[in-house]
Design a protein around this motif. Structure first.
Motif, PDB file in Angstrom:
ATOM      1  N   TRP A   1       0.794  -1.223   0.000  1.00  0.00           N
ATOM      2  CA  TRP A   1       0.000   0.000   0.000  1.00  0.00           C
ATOM      3  C   TRP A   1       0.827   1.273   0.000  1.00  0.00           C
ATOM      4  CZ3 TRP A   1      -3.581  -2.208   4.353  1.00  0.00           C
ATOM      5  CH2 TRP A   1      -4.449  -3.144   3.782  1.00  0.00           C
ATOM      6  N   ASP A   2       2.054   1.187   0.491  1.00  0.00           N
ATOM      7  CA  ASP A   2       2.907   2.374   0.503  1.00  0.00           C
ATOM      8  C   ASP A   2       4.366   1.929   0.518  1.00  0.00           C
ATOM      9  OD1 ASP A   2       3.594   1.732   3.227  1.00  0.00           O
ATOM     10  OD2 ASP A   2       1.771   2.753   3.883  1.00  0.00           O
ATOM     11  N   GLN A   3       5.257   2.897   0.454  1.00  0.00           N
ATOM     12  CA  GLN A   3       6.673   2.572   0.359  1.00  0.00           C
ATOM     13  C   GLN A   3       7.194   1.896   1.621  1.00  0.00           C
ATOM     14  OE1 GLN A   3       7.741   3.084  -2.660  1.00  0.00           O
ATOM     15  NE2 GLN A   3       9.688   2.058  -2.253  1.00  0.00           N
ATOM     16  N   ASP A   4       6.670   2.280   2.785  1.00  0.00           N
ATOM     17  CA  ASP A   4       7.110   1.663   4.039  1.00  0.00           C
ATOM     18  C   ASP A   4       6.770   0.176   4.062  1.00  0.00           C
ATOM     19  OD1 ASP A   4       8.141   4.013   4.969  1.00  0.00           O
ATOM     20  OD2 ASP A   4       6.398   4.545   6.183  1.00  0.00           O
ATOM     21  N   GLU A   5       5.556  -0.151   3.616  1.00  0.00           N
ATOM     22  CA  GLU A   5       5.167  -1.560   3.583  1.00  0.00           C
ATOM     23  C   GLU A   5       6.009  -2.317   2.559  1.00  0.00           C
ATOM     24  OE1 GLU A   5       1.144  -4.296   3.454  1.00  0.00           O
ATOM     25  OE2 GLU A   5       1.150  -2.405   2.341  1.00  0.00           O
ATOM     26  N   ALA A   6       6.265  -1.684   1.421  1.00  0.00           N
ATOM     27  CA  ALA A   6       7.087  -2.326   0.390  1.00  0.00           C
ATOM     28  C   ALA A   6       8.485  -2.630   0.927  1.00  0.00           C
ATOM     29  CB  ALA A   6       7.172  -1.425  -0.841  1.00  0.00           C
ATOM     30  N   GLU A   7       9.050  -1.710   1.690  1.00  0.00           N
ATOM     31  CA  GLU A   7      10.387  -1.921   2.252  1.00  0.00           C
ATOM     32  C   GLU A   7      10.374  -3.025   3.312  1.00  0.00           C
ATOM     33  OE1 GLU A   7      11.692   1.882   3.608  1.00  0.00           O
ATOM     34  OE2 GLU A   7      11.833   2.724   1.571  1.00  0.00           O
ATOM     35  N   PHE A   8       9.292  -3.096   4.095  1.00  0.00           N
ATOM     36  CA  PHE A   8       9.160  -4.157   5.099  1.00  0.00           C
ATOM     37  C   PHE A   8       9.112  -5.527   4.424  1.00  0.00           C
ATOM     38  CE2 PHE A   8       6.257  -7.022   7.373  1.00  0.00           C
ATOM     39  CZ  PHE A   8       6.896  -7.122   8.598  1.00  0.00           C
ATOM     40  N   VAL A   9       8.278  -5.648   3.396  1.00  0.00           N
ATOM     41  CA  VAL A   9       8.143  -6.918   2.674  1.00  0.00           C
ATOM     42  C   VAL A   9       9.449  -7.269   1.959  1.00  0.00           C
ATOM     43  CG1 VAL A   9       6.980  -8.018   0.714  1.00  0.00           C
ATOM     44  CG2 VAL A   9       5.641  -6.772   2.422  1.00  0.00           C
ATOM     45  N   LEU A  10      10.099  -6.266   1.395  1.00  0.00           N
ATOM     46  CA  LEU A  10      11.363  -6.498   0.698  1.00  0.00           C
ATOM     47  C   LEU A  10      12.425  -7.030   1.660  1.00  0.00           C
ATOM     48  CD1 LEU A  10      12.807  -6.183  -2.040  1.00  0.00           C
ATOM     49  CD2 LEU A  10      13.526  -3.912  -1.276  1.00  0.00           C
ATOM     50  N   LYS A  11      12.443  -6.510   2.876  1.00  0.00           N
ATOM     51  CA  LYS A  11      13.398  -6.998   3.874  1.00  0.00           C
ATOM     52  C   LYS A  11      13.155  -8.473   4.177  1.00  0.00           C
ATOM     53  CE  LYS A  11      15.020  -6.242   8.601  1.00  0.00           C
ATOM     54  NZ  LYS A  11      14.848  -5.457   9.857  1.00  0.00           N
ATOM     55  N   LEU A  12      11.883  -8.862   4.301  1.00  0.00           N
ATOM     56  CA  LEU A  12      11.560 -10.269   4.543  1.00  0.00           C
ATOM     57  C   LEU A  12      12.006 -11.137   3.366  1.00  0.00           C
ATOM     58  CD1 LEU A  12       7.933 -10.023   6.026  1.00  0.00           C
ATOM     59  CD2 LEU A  12      10.106 -10.186   7.269  1.00  0.00           C
ATOM     60  N   LEU A  13      11.761 -10.650   2.159  1.00  0.00           N
ATOM     61  CA  LEU A  13      12.149 -11.402   0.964  1.00  0.00           C
ATOM     62  C   LEU A  13      13.658 -11.602   0.913  1.00  0.00           C
ATOM     63  CD1 LEU A  13      11.551 -12.656  -1.816  1.00  0.00           C
ATOM     64  CD2 LEU A  13      11.636 -10.342  -2.784  1.00  0.00           C
ATOM     65  N   ASN A  14      14.405 -10.569   1.248  1.00  0.00           N
ATOM     66  CA  ASN A  14      15.864 -10.640   1.140  1.00  0.00           C
ATOM     67  C   ASN A  14      16.509 -11.466   2.242  1.00  0.00           C
ATOM     68  OD1 ASN A  14      16.372  -9.263  -1.266  1.00  0.00           O
ATOM     69  ND2 ASN A  14      16.123  -7.278  -0.278  1.00  0.00           N
TER      70      ASN A  14
END
Length: 253
Positions: free
Chosen positions: A68-81
Motif C-alpha cells: 500500500w505504501d513505500q514503508d510496507e514495500a520496504e518491510f516486505v522487501l526486507k523479509l524477501l531478502n
C-alpha cells in the motif's frame, strides 16, 4: 499439464498446512509469520507459478500481499531478502481488471489500484502477465505461468476481546463515553491458543463495519447477550475500516 501440476502443488501444501502448528506470537501471528500494523506476512520459499501461489495463500486464510505504501514495500522487501536463495523474486497480489479501454492493475485484497504505489510503471495490462517483486525492489511483470522461487502472503490479525470481568489479562479497552470504566480486554497468546472458537456454546450475532475498535466494543456493550467480539482490518488502506464480529455464549474456560 499445468492444471495437474497446479493441483498437486496446492494439494501438497494443503497437507503440510493441515499439520502445521498453530502456535501464535504475542501479536497474534502464527510461527513464521511477521507482524506489521495489524497484519501478518509470510514469505514462502517454493517454486510455483502465480495461480498456485494465490491458491496456497488462500489455504492459509490470506491473500498474496498488497503493497500500500513505500514503508510496507520496504518491510516486505526486507523479509524477501532474508531468504537463503540465489535469486530472490516473489509473486505479489496484483491482478488486471476492467474493460479493454480502462484495464488496470488492482490489489487482490480489493484495496485499490496498484498505481498508487510510488514509482510504479505498468506495461500494457494483459491477463497473461502477473506481478512480482524482485530483491532490488523492482516491480516486474512476468508471464503468469513462469515459476518463481517465492511468494508472499498477507492476512489481518484477529483481535479477540471479552468482558473485563473475566479478569483474564491486564490489557483493557475503554469506551469514550465512560473513560473511567474498563469494558473489554484483549486475549493474546498463550491464552488465545487454548480457546476453541468452534465450541457449541458460541454463536454469531452479527458482523458490522466499524471505524475504530472501540466502536465494536460499544456495539457489543449495548447488546445484552454479546460477551465477546473479534476485530480485524478489512482490505482497505491503513486499516481505516474494520470488521466487527459480535458473539454470544463465549466462555474463556
Amino acid at each position: 499439464m499445468k492444471s495437474v501440476a497446479h493441483f498437486l502443488t496446492v494439494w501438497i501444501w494443503a497437507e503440510i498446512y493441515s499439520t502445521t502448528s498453530e502456535t501464535l506470537g504475542p501479536e497474534g501471528c502464527q510461527t513464521a509469520w511477521f507482524h506489521r500494523n495489524d497484519y501478518c506476512y509470510h514469505v514462502i520459499n517454493a517454486r510455483v507459478h502465480f495461480d498456485s501461489a494465490k491458491a496456497i495463500c488462500d489455504l492459509k486464510g490470506s491473500v498474496l500481499t498488497s503493497l500500500w505504501d513505500q514503508d510496507e514495500a520496504e518491510f516486505v522487501l526486507k523479509l524477501l531478502n532474508e531468504l537463503d536463495v540465489k535469486e530472490r523474486m516473489a509473486w505479489i497480489g496484483a491482478v488486471p481488471t476492467g474493460g479493454v479501454v480502462n484495464k488496470k492493475w488492482v490489489w487482490l485484497d480489493g484495496s485499490g489500484s496498484v498505481e498508487l504505489l510510488k514509482d510504479f510503471q505498468s506495461p500494457e495490462v494483459t491477463d497473461e502477465l502477473c506481478v512480482s517483486l524482485a530483491e532490488d525492489s523492482t516491480i516486474l511483470f512476468l508471464d503468469c505461468d513462469v515459476t518463481l522461487n517465492a511468494f508472499i502472503c498477507k492476512k489481518p490479525v484477529q483481535k479477540l476481546y471479552v468482558p473485563d470481568g473475566m479478569n483474564v489479562t491486564s490489557e483493557f479497552m475503554y469506551l469514550n463515553k465512560n473513560p473511567e470504566q474498563t469494558i473489554f480486554e484483549r486475549l493474546r497468546p498463550p491464552i488465545l491458543e487454548k480457546i476453541n472458537m468452534e465450541t457449541s456454546g458460541v454463536h454469531h450475532l452479527a458482523t458490522v463495519d466499524v471505524i475504530h475498535e472501540t466502536d465494536c466494543a460499544f456495539k457489543c456493550y449495548t447488546i445484552g447477550e454479546c460477551n465477546a467480539f473479534v476485530v480485524t482490518c478489512k482490505s482497505s488502506r491503513k486499516c481505516n475500516v474494520r470488521l466487527c464480529s459480535l458473539m454470544a455464549g463465549f466462555d474463556v474456560f
